[in-house]
Design a protein around this motif. Structure first.
Motif, PDB file in Angstrom:
ATOM      1  N   ALA A  54      66.890   2.194  -7.255  1.00 27.32           N
ATOM      2  CA  ALA A  54      65.666   1.704  -6.626  1.00 27.32           C
ATOM      3  C   ALA A  54      65.972   0.844  -5.400  1.00 27.32           C
ATOM      4  O   ALA A  54      65.289   0.924  -4.378  1.00 27.32           O
ATOM      5  CB  ALA A  54      64.852   0.905  -7.639  1.00 27.32           C
ATOM      6  N   PHE A  55      67.017   0.028  -5.488  1.00 28.80           N
ATOM      7  CA  PHE A  55      67.403  -0.849  -4.388  1.00 28.80           C
ATOM      8  C   PHE A  55      67.809  -0.044  -3.154  1.00 28.80           C
ATOM      9  O   PHE A  55      67.376  -0.334  -2.036  1.00 28.80           O
ATOM     10  CB  PHE A  55      68.552  -1.750  -4.838  1.00 28.80           C
ATOM     11  N   GLU A  56      68.620   1.007  -3.354  1.00 25.90           N
ATOM     12  CA  GLU A  56      69.040   1.836  -2.218  1.00 25.90           C
ATOM     13  C   GLU A  56      67.856   2.570  -1.610  1.00 25.90           C
ATOM     14  O   GLU A  56      67.730   2.649  -0.378  1.00 25.90           O
ATOM     15  CB  GLU A  56      70.115   2.827  -2.672  1.00 25.90           C
ATOM     16  N   ALA A  57      66.972   3.124  -2.458  1.00 22.40           N
ATOM     17  CA  ALA A  57      65.786   3.817  -1.949  1.00 22.40           C
ATOM     18  C   ALA A  57      64.912   2.857  -1.149  1.00 22.40           C
ATOM     19  O   ALA A  57      64.389   3.206  -0.079  1.00 22.40           O
ATOM     20  CB  ALA A  57      64.992   4.424  -3.105  1.00 22.40           C
ATOM     21  N   ALA A  58      64.755   1.638  -1.647  1.00 22.28           N
ATOM     22  CA  ALA A  58      63.950   0.635  -0.957  1.00 22.28           C
ATOM     23  C   ALA A  58      64.547   0.270   0.394  1.00 22.28           C
ATOM     24  O   ALA A  58      63.825   0.142   1.397  1.00 22.28           O
ATOM     25  CB  ALA A  58      63.827  -0.615  -1.830  1.00 22.28           C
ATOM     26  N   GLN A  59      65.865   0.091   0.444  1.00 19.30           N
ATOM     27  CA  GLN A  59      66.512  -0.242   1.708  1.00 19.30           C
ATOM     28  C   GLN A  59      66.296   0.843   2.759  1.00 19.30           C
ATOM     29  O   GLN A  59      66.070   0.555   3.933  1.00 19.30           O
ATOM     30  CB  GLN A  59      68.003  -0.478   1.479  1.00 19.30           C
ATOM     31  N   ALA A 159      65.513   7.651  -7.741  1.00 22.39           N
ATOM     32  CA  ALA A 159      64.517   6.693  -7.249  1.00 22.39           C
ATOM     33  C   ALA A 159      64.032   7.113  -5.871  1.00 22.39           C
ATOM     34  O   ALA A 159      64.797   7.678  -5.075  1.00 22.39           O
ATOM     35  CB  ALA A 159      65.097   5.281  -7.193  1.00 22.39           C
ATOM     36  N   GLY A 160      62.768   6.840  -5.602  1.00 23.04           N
ATOM     37  CA  GLY A 160      62.187   7.069  -4.284  1.00 23.04           C
ATOM     38  C   GLY A 160      61.290   5.900  -3.934  1.00 23.04           C
ATOM     39  O   GLY A 160      60.780   5.202  -4.828  1.00 23.04           O
TER      40      GLY A 160
END
Length: 318
Positions: A54-59, A159-160
């Protein structure tokens, strides 16, 4: 006032598990899985957590939108497989990103991302926010019974995310729920010395036949309803971004609509069913592949445990 999409992102684990490899874990084969579900490989967490994805998708979504974490007014995460019961995945994202805004999780199973979008629309309508981060993130591999070939070949991790800003591109929506146990994931039973209830393993159990019938009718009917509510025709829809649960469900739903089959996005063959993450993962892939044009009308549709279903119409603004 609703919102417009400013940026998208997605992340999946690095570990690829093919159907041939699945046949070494459970009695199955590519010849059995691919025609029935449409999956040829999936991504499964090894050292990653749901929050890592989720963190990578958010970034990625923040970078595309040109938004800094401190500009966010709220974070919503759609998930049924957060790393912890508390803190929520959304709170963990707030901390890791360095934001300072309210944060909460939404659980509507595979329909969760669109439920979260509709929740976000309410905050924009009340002028409580200017920018929001909405994530769908799942690590379903820890909720799978890896001896059950009817479910372990379907579900996977990913995650997206989207960053939303003020605008008028969220044109219509429909949310639906019918409480039943067609798809069930029991909670951990705990170790209370007073408990007299039967302890059930916390793994996904699904009535595939009932799920299929519900999904086809829900997806087709919900898309028709949100198109009508937006004052559009089916021919106006440039892309359908459907939940990736089963390729045959998507195909069957498309046959009930007057939208060409090649306008239905698919990536289930690569990722399997990632629950609340599947719609935003596909949205980001289609966006980064240049499939959307500014002004395109998109129909997002999903269904899942609960039972729930959800759909919306978005005018593309990037």
């Amino acid at each position: 006032m609703s919102f417009k999409i400013l940026g998208t992102g997605h992340c999946v684990p690095s570990r690829v598990v093919t159907n041939d490899e699945m046949s070494t874990i459970v009695e199955t084969s590519d010849e059995w899985i691919a025609p029935r579900v449409g999956v040829r490989e999936r991504r499964v967490c090894t050292t990653e957590t749901a929050s890592d994805l989720a963190f990578e998708a958010a970034q990625q979504a923040l970078a595309m939108s040109g938004t800094k974490p401190e500009e966010l007014d709220m974070i919503l995460c759609a998930t049924l497989s957060a790393d912890e019961a508390s803190p929520s995945m959304a709170c963990m994202m707030q901390n890791r990103l360095g934001a300072s805004c309210p944060a909460l999780d939404v659980n509507a199973a595979c329909s969760g991302f669109i439920y979260a979008l509709d929740t976000a629309a309410g905050f924009f309508a009340r002028k409580k926010v200017k920018k929001m981060l909405v994530i769908g993130g799942e690590r379903l591999s820890r909720l799978i019974d890896w001896t059950d070939r009817n479910t372990c070949v379907i579900f996977a991790d990913g995650a997206g995310a989207v960053v939303l800003g003020e605008g008028d591109d969220y044109l219509s929506s429909k949310l639906y729920a019918k409480g039943c146990e067609t798809i069930v994931i029991p909670q951990y039973a705990g170790d209370s010395p007073f408990n007299q209830l039967e302890a059930r393993k916390p793994f996904i159990r699904m009535n595939g036949q009932e799920t299929f019938k519900f999904a086809v009718n829900a997806m087709a009917g919900d898309i028709i309803d949100v198109i009508n509510a937006a004052g559009l025709k089916q021919s106006d829809i440039a892309w359908v971004v459907p939940h990736q649960a089963n390729a045959r469900i998507i195909d069957a739903a498309s046959r009930k609509l007057d939208i060409p089959a090649d306008r239905f996005g698919k990536n289930i063959e690569k990722y399997g069913n990632t629950s609340a993450a599947s719609v935003p993962i596909l949205l980001d892939e289609l966006n980064r592949a240049g499939k959307f044009k500014k002004g395109d009308y998109l129909a997002l549709a999903s269904f899942g445990g609960g039972l729930t279903s959800a759909a919306c119409i978005i005018r593309w603004g990037i």
